[in-house]
Design an enzyme around this catalytic site. Sequence first.
Site, PDB file in Angstrom:
ATOM      1  N   GLU A   1       0.865  -1.182   0.000  1.00 32.51           N
ATOM      2  CA  GLU A   1       0.000   0.000   0.000  1.00 32.51           C
ATOM      3  C   GLU A   1       0.900   1.230   0.000  1.00 32.51           C
ATOM      4  O   GLU A   1       1.806   1.320   0.835  1.00 32.51           O
ATOM      5  CB  GLU A   1      -0.878   0.020   1.247  1.00 32.51           C
ATOM      6  CG  GLU A   1      -1.858  -1.129   1.349  1.00 32.51           C
ATOM      7  CD  GLU A   1      -2.608  -1.078   2.677  1.00 32.51           C
ATOM      8  OE1 GLU A   1      -3.549  -0.272   2.786  1.00 32.51           O
ATOM      9  OE2 GLU A   1      -2.231  -1.825   3.600  1.00 32.51           O
TER      10      GLU A   1
ATOM     11  N   LYS B   1       3.103   2.114  10.840  1.00 34.25           N
ATOM     12  CA  LYS B   1       3.112   3.463  10.275  1.00 34.25           C
ATOM     13  C   LYS B   1       2.584   4.485  11.283  1.00 34.25           C
ATOM     14  O   LYS B   1       3.152   5.570  11.456  1.00 34.25           O
ATOM     15  CB  LYS B   1       2.252   3.494   9.011  1.00 34.25           C
ATOM     16  CG  LYS B   1       2.745   2.560   7.914  1.00 34.25           C
ATOM     17  CD  LYS B   1       1.660   2.277   6.892  1.00 34.25           C
ATOM     18  CE  LYS B   1       2.071   1.147   5.959  1.00 34.25           C
ATOM     19  NZ  LYS B   1       0.985   0.700   5.111  1.00 34.25           N
TER      20      LYS B   1
ATOM     21  N   ARG C   1       5.374 -13.616   9.352  1.00 35.92           N
ATOM     22  CA  ARG C   1       5.963 -12.269   9.337  1.00 35.92           C
ATOM     23  C   ARG C   1       7.345 -12.294   9.984  1.00 35.92           C
ATOM     24  O   ARG C   1       7.658 -13.152  10.807  1.00 35.92           O
ATOM     25  CB  ARG C   1       5.098 -11.296  10.145  1.00 35.92           C
ATOM     26  CG  ARG C   1       3.803 -10.892   9.487  1.00 35.92           C
ATOM     27  CD  ARG C   1       2.979 -10.058  10.450  1.00 35.92           C
ATOM     28  NE  ARG C   1       3.648  -8.811  10.771  1.00 35.92           N
ATOM     29  CZ  ARG C   1       3.353  -7.636  10.201  1.00 35.92           C
ATOM     30  NH1 ARG C   1       2.411  -7.567   9.292  1.00 35.92           N
ATOM     31  NH2 ARG C   1       3.982  -6.544  10.545  1.00 35.92           N
TER      32      ARG C   1
END
Length: 775
Positions: A271, A496, A486
């Site tokens: 993204e 973020k 992950r």
Amino acid sequence: MAAGPDALSLFTAIGLSEPKARETLKNEALSALLREAVTQAQGILGPTVDKATGTLLYNVASRLKDQKRLRFLVGCITSKKIVTDLQLSAALEYVRSHPLDPIDTADFEHECGVGVVVTPEQIEEAVEAAINKHRAELLSERYRFNMGLLMGEARGRLRWADGKSIKNEVDLQVLHLLGPKTEADLEKKPKAGKAKPAEAEKQQKAAEENGEVTLETKSLMEQLRGEALKFHKPGENYKTEGYVITPHTMALMKQHLEITGGQVRTRFPPEPNGILHIGHAKAINFNFGYAKANGGVCFLRYDDTNPEKEEEKYFTAIRDMVEWLGYKPHAVTHASDYFDQLYAWAVELIRRGHAYVCHQRVEEIKGHNPPPSPWRDRPVEESLLLFEGMKKGKFEEGEATLRMKLVMEDGKLDPVAYRIKYMPHHRTGDRWCIYPTYDYTHCLCDSIEHITHSLCTKEFQARRSSYFWLCNALGVYCPVQWEYGRLNLLYTVVSKRKIIRLVEAGAVRDWDDPRLFTLTALRRRGFPPEAINNFCARVGVTVAQTTMEPHLLEACVREVLNERAPRAMAVLEPLQVTITNFPTQKALEVLVPNFPADETKGFHKVPFQATIYIEQSDFREVMDKGYKRLAPGQPVGLRHAGYVIAVQNVVKDASGQVMELEVTCTKSDAAEKPKAFIHWVSEPLVCEVRLYERLFLHKNPEDPAEVPAGFLSDLNPDSLRVIDGALVDRSVCFAKPLDKFQFERLGYFSVDPDSTEGKMVFNRTVTLKEDPGKV
């Protein structure tokens, strides 16, 4: 559930031991399937089933993926078409590769060796051919020769031959050739130690001298190549467990293979609303690396479906980081490239009764147990009109959404496919006021680009069923989603939202602050991309989430920089030293090797004159036990200069602080060998040096159990120390931003982009050795 004494006796009657039968009964699915298989077999053969047939029935029940093929395979077993486990393995592979009816019986029987009879004479000939091929080695190595090689080659000639028969024939013919085993044959074969190449020894020694950790691992390419991951081959999506097969699957696969030519296709779909971090490095390496290792291609596709959070700087930074890590996208695409097709498919989804327009508010449908939508069963025509109205801007934001009719694996009901956002898009402007969601967009973009392996992190596992459902609901090519764990690091945050809070609080300067673990921050700190890729390879591709200590990444950095970073000398806390008997009036030039362990890589010159500077920590007025550096009465050597200096006078200021040392020098070959050699600078450049430590005090700053007051309360006050008056030798004067050096005895340093013509700025990348207190 198949349980109780009847099931137990049924299973023991086909030859299972009682413990094995009881173990089988604990598996409800297996016991039910086995009971069905045995019942069918008894209906054909009668109540008595021999042990060989029983073993085949057990194996088919335990290994069959597509249960609708059970009756067919049991029929083949009871009719004695399949009589060996080798044939059964071929049969299971055949039905897996041919998921649609009808099965071509003739082709099936050919592929499974039905009716093939292997004679003893054929076995004898095949073994004899294998022995003749390796006769010289056999006579030389005798019974130490790997007999499995002979059996493998004979089996290669006679695919359906019985393994025991081949082994017996090999034993017989080898005995005939070599005779009985002698005492020498019975002695254990000594293990041959691997000779370490001289160059490898040299590198190892150099690494150890610099405190580096050498971690042995397969390369990422080796880990990702071919069968290593047990992924499906292009065009064989339907062999993946859980893949949904429709009447159109095989035709779509054929068309897919015509388009791709059987090439592996992956994609990295970030993204564009933030900067990539160390976890993304694993995703980049996995997606691009898997494609590269298998001769395929990887797309960089921006998931730009939320115009509220997307900025051009993120698009640029993402591509920059992908290429910095050494990968080139096959194509750079955007989800927005396909907005027209995605909208057309949404209309088709409504027409097929799989989607509807809903007026529940976002807060009403949050979570996993929202109330059912009262609009779920509204007429198709009504939803079509309302969806067109959404597109034309006839509703307020949040007043209407398009939802898909399905239940996801995590229990989420009817995920949203489209929502209204009155926000211009960076690429399409004001053309759209409805934007697709990840749940709707992702699999369809994969389908459009004919992705073969849609690799994503484990948290997307709950979306796998919706991924398959949506492609099949629209009748389009359906890729396969594969999940992996992950990669997380301790002592950091990568979210973020949290990084923005750190910037706003002034705890870090920006996304590229070298204390962060964003990729731009690591690059600025001086981490080579090869080191990050090596770290990802050593972590490996695991299904479980991996949380690593930062020092493991730093070990990879040292390993690369030890080979790549030329040496220079710098002094962080200078102490002036005046050599009172300096041999010349002018400065001398000293040749310093760029890489002391390999002088073929060249030299650089540094001036050497009567005034030099050393580290304050390299001098003590009073020697402690074990102290080896400069002190009154204890000379020290100057690295590369060929001189030993000895203290004659200590100059102090009024407060008693040492300001200068007056020393005499002696050529090294005329002096007693000193206990230590120290680095120094002369006629140096004044520079700024930034020393970094961990940003957080605790391993898990986001964990309320460790840090109850939140991650902002866990900041390390000593995470950055700026030395404004450090000195460095003039060999670095032409260095550019991000050039890297090893400052001898101090660590690895990188030129910061803040450097100016008047003053260079260096970031400490890592120390020479791992700090034991940080482990």
